[in-house]
Scaffold this active site. Structure first.
Site: not given
Ligand code: PLP
Length: 384
Positions: A44, A130, A177, A181, A206, A209, A240
């Site tokens: 990512n 997620h 989100e 993801s 969230d 990404h 990411k």
């Molecule tokens: C990767 C991810 C997370 C978690 O983030 P990390 O810092 O890797 O723990 C949370 N939400 C989504 C949508 C993700 O893809």
């Protein structure tokens, strides 16, 4: 313990057994798997920042300045000033009054959600949320409702029903989100904002990404759509596009103060290394700079190039799913790509719904156009 071996055999039989493989990171979007170098379409690291020399230098200086580890939780003695400097910069970047840094995005979710809602409250989640958002929701003890992916009409009905039957003091937290993801599509943010406003609900978005990838300054989808102020709680990660590690929440001062007092993953966990935070300040500055803008442009050019060769509609993000359905078929396709020099993961249940196993192609600004073209051509043959 009884039946562990049988459980593993059952997973293997279904094509669902996972095992660890090791990769050395090399710059310019590649990895070394012990025998060959592969183009890395499984990370990512959307802007290629995980090997950026300036961020690496800030990390090293950070170790000289602050030592290797924080030594304690932020609330005890782990809170070097670099944390609040970074959090102020994050808050500014997200156009929020305040921000709080966690050791991961996962920790941010499982700490924040239960701090905000409890057993008399409600959470309404997008079906494709997620795992950390689902786990945080379960931990909270709130009543959980799920709406089909991006189905705002259903979200609206759920909100209406809760507001019509529950006391006005019940909190409702809507969680989704910005960039999904495993599908790479976007949520209909403007519609979701209108909906949550109508029912006096709170929105947690969230942007794992979206941060670094979308928006003029890389702030995410909320910035791109000019909706920063309409989102109540912004969540993101530095793991990411920022190429590092650590999660964050940006929101009102009241919310951040509550998290400092109630988010258990923040309170009962040692603070992340301050040196990492020093590196994160540099990563954030690069994301917001002309260089960051150029890297985003390159990334979106790569995504458009890939979609065009594949003959699919242009991806709005850096994530391109090739849904193959069957687990074994997805595993075989990933193996074919590996032989051709490309590392692309086969994503299976429970990360995605059953019978939607897929190749998840993550593009980066670090991939040369000729490599993007080569992968898209091979990927096209795997779909048929
Ligand atoms: C990767 C991810 C997370 C978690 O983030 P990390 O810092 O890797 O723990 C949370 N939400 C989504 C949508 C993700 O893809």
């Amino acid at each position: 313990m009884h039946g562990i071996k049988a459980q593993l055999e059952e997973l293997a039989g279904k094509g669902l057994l996972r095992s660890l493989r090791h990769y050395e990171r090399t710059p310019q979007g590649k990895v070394y798997d012990g025998s060959q170098e592969l183009w890395n379409f499984a990370a990512n690291d959307y802007l290629g920042l995980s090997t950026h020399p300036q961020i690496a230098a800030a990390y090293i200086t950070g170790i000289q300045d602050h030592g290797i580890g924080a030594g304690a939780s932020r609330l005890v003695s782990g809170g070097s000033p670099v944390f609040s400097q970074f959090e102020q910069e994050l808050a500014t970047a997200k156009k929020q009054p305040s921000a709080l840094f966690f050791s991961s995005g996962y920790a941010a979710a499982v700490g924040t959600i239960p701090a905000l809602v409890g057993k008399n409250d409600f959470i309404i989640l997008d079906k494709l949320s997620h795992a950390c958002l689902i786990d945080g929701s379960k931990l909270s003890g709130a009543t959980i409702r799920v709406f089909p992916h991006n189905d705002v009409e259903k979200l609206n009905r759920l909100l209406g029903k809760i507001r019509a039957t529950q006391p006005a003091t019940s909190r409702i937290l809507v969680i989704t989100e910005s960039v999904f993801s495993m599908d790479g599509d976007l949520c209909p943010l403007a519609e979701i904002v209108a909906c949550k406003n109508q029912y006096d609900a709170t929105l947690l978005l969230d942007e794992a990404h979206g941060f670094g990838v979308l928006g003029e300054n890389g702030g995410g989808l909320a910035e791109q759509l000019n909706l920063t102020e309409s989102v109540d709680i912004h969540m993101g990660t530095l793991s990411k596009a920022a190429g590092l590690a650590g999660g964050f929440i940006a929101s009102s001062q009241h919310i951040i103060d509550l998290l400092i007092n109630r988010a258990r993953s923040f309170i009962y966990s040692t603070a992340p290394p301050p040196a990492l935070v020093a590196a994160a300040r540099t990563a954030l500055a690069i994301i917001r700079s002309a260089e960051g803008h150029m890297l985003r442009t390159q990334l979106h050019t790569n995504a458009a190039h890939f979609s065009k060769i594949l003959g699919s509609s242009p991806s709005p993000s850096a994530i391109i799913p090739l849904v193959l359905g069957d687990n074994h078929r997805a595993l075989r396709a990933a193996e074919t790509l590996r032989h051709a020099g490309f590392l692309v993961p086969a994503i299976r249940y429970p990360t995605v719904p059953p019978n939607t196993a897929r190749l998840r192609i993550s593009l980066s600004a670090a991939h040369p156009p000729s490599t993007i073209a080569e992968l898209a051509t091979i990927a096209g043959t795997l779909l048929h």
